[in-house]
Design a protein around this motif. Structure first.
Motif, mmCIF file in Angstrom:
data_model
loop_
_atom_site.group_PDB
_atom_site.id
_atom_site.type_symbol
_atom_site.label_atom_id
_atom_site.label_comp_id
_atom_site.label_asym_id
_atom_site.label_seq_id
_atom_site.Cartn_x
_atom_site.Cartn_y
_atom_site.Cartn_z
ATOM 1 N N LEU A 113 46.829 9.520 31.051
ATOM 2 C CA LEU A 113 47.898 8.603 31.441
ATOM 3 C C LEU A 113 47.366 7.178 31.579
ATOM 4 O O LEU A 113 48.015 6.223 31.153
ATOM 5 N N VAL A 114 46.182 7.052 32.126
ATOM 6 C CA VAL A 114 45.574 5.722 32.262
ATOM 7 C C VAL A 114 45.323 5.124 30.878
ATOM 8 O O VAL A 114 45.581 3.942 30.644
ATOM 9 N N GLN A 115 44.842 5.947 29.943
ATOM 10 C CA GLN A 115 44.620 5.449 28.580
ATOM 11 C C GLN A 115 45.933 5.031 27.938
ATOM 12 O O GLN A 115 46.002 4.011 27.251
ATOM 13 N N LEU A 116 46.995 5.823 28.161
ATOM 14 C CA LEU A 116 48.302 5.476 27.613
ATOM 15 C C LEU A 116 48.780 4.137 28.165
ATOM 16 O O LEU A 116 49.250 3.279 27.416
ATOM 17 N N VAL A 117 48.624 3.953 29.456
ATOM 18 C CA VAL A 117 49.039 2.690 30.078
ATOM 19 C C VAL A 117 48.214 1.536 29.512
ATOM 20 O O VAL A 117 48.746 0.448 29.278
ATOM 21 N N ASP A 118 46.936 1.790 29.247
ATOM 22 C CA ASP A 118 46.089 0.743 28.660
ATOM 23 C C ASP A 118 46.577 0.351 27.261
ATOM 24 O O ASP A 118 46.442 -0.793 26.854
ATOM 25 N N HIS A 119 47.150 1.310 26.515
ATOM 26 C CA HIS A 119 47.614 1.042 25.149
ATOM 27 C C HIS A 119 49.058 0.549 25.093
ATOM 28 O O HIS A 119 49.536 0.181 24.011
ATOM 29 N N LEU A 120 49.762 0.544 26.196
ATOM 30 C CA LEU A 120 51.171 0.149 26.178
ATOM 31 C C LEU A 120 51.433 -1.246 25.610
ATOM 32 O O LEU A 120 52.380 -1.410 24.833
ATOM 33 N N PRO A 121 50.654 -2.250 25.909
ATOM 34 C CA PRO A 121 50.946 -3.570 25.311
ATOM 35 C C PRO A 121 50.902 -3.535 23.783
ATOM 36 O O PRO A 121 51.778 -4.076 23.110
#
Length: 187
Positions: free
Chosen positions: A114-122
């Motif tokens: 989830l943290v990686q997903l949030v990091d890729h959101l932009p």
């Protein structure tokens, strides 16, 4: 308590009593001076002790003032936290079962993902806005074109079927495609 220091009356009385008394009186003078010296030393020591107590008292007053400031800050923080808790308590109580379930069922690897997903959101947002959304807006115009293309393909297929000898070729191609589809289904 009266100090054994001879006064003027004692001197006159001693003179009246005689020489022995004068000698005793003169013997008391060094003792009196020693007592005065001891009293002076005691006064100096008492004064030093009072000064030390005064210093400790002043240091204690500084600590008390600082402690008062800390208590005031703590009171302010307690008031803020109390109002915050009062405001969020109903929501937190409603969310408590969900939070407990989430805590029990979430694996640390899922949290990392989830943290990686949030990091890729932009980056994902930029690509969706730049690449996907423009394509989606053109899909409305693609459907009629696809319908026209299918109609032309059917008409061409019908025309080719009427050409002598192409009917057999078309049947053979249809049979081969049917066999290929069957083989893929089996796999």
């Amino acid at each position: 308590m009266r100090l054994p220091v001879p006064g003027p009356r004692d001197v006159i009385s001693a003179l009246e009593r005689g020489g022995d008394q004068v000698e005793a009186l003169l013997g008391a003078v060094p003792r009196t001076l020693a007592l005065l010296d001891d009293a002076e030393r005691l006064l100096v020591r008492a004064s030093a002790a009072i000064d030390r107590v005064r210093e400790v008292t002043e240091a204690a007053n500084v600590v008390v003032v600082r402690a008062g400031a800390v208590v005031e800050d703590a009171d302010t923080q307690v008031t803020r936290v109390t109002s915050l808790l009062d405001a969020t308590e109903p929501s937190l109580l409603r969310l408590q079962p969900t939070l407990e379930t989430l805590a029990e069922t979430t694996h640390p690897d899922e949290v990392k993902a989830l943290v990686q997903l949030v990091d890729h959101l932009p980056e994902l947002t930029a690509r969706v806005e730049g690449d996907v959304l423009p394509v989606l807006t053109t899909l409305g115009t693609v459907a009629p074109d696809m319908h026209d293309l299918l109609t032309v393909a059917r008409e061409l297929n019908d025309m080719l079927a009427k050409v002598p000898g192409l009917g057999r070729i078309k049947r053979r191609i249809d049979e081969e495609e049917g066999e290929d589809a069957t083989e893929e289904t089996v796999r």
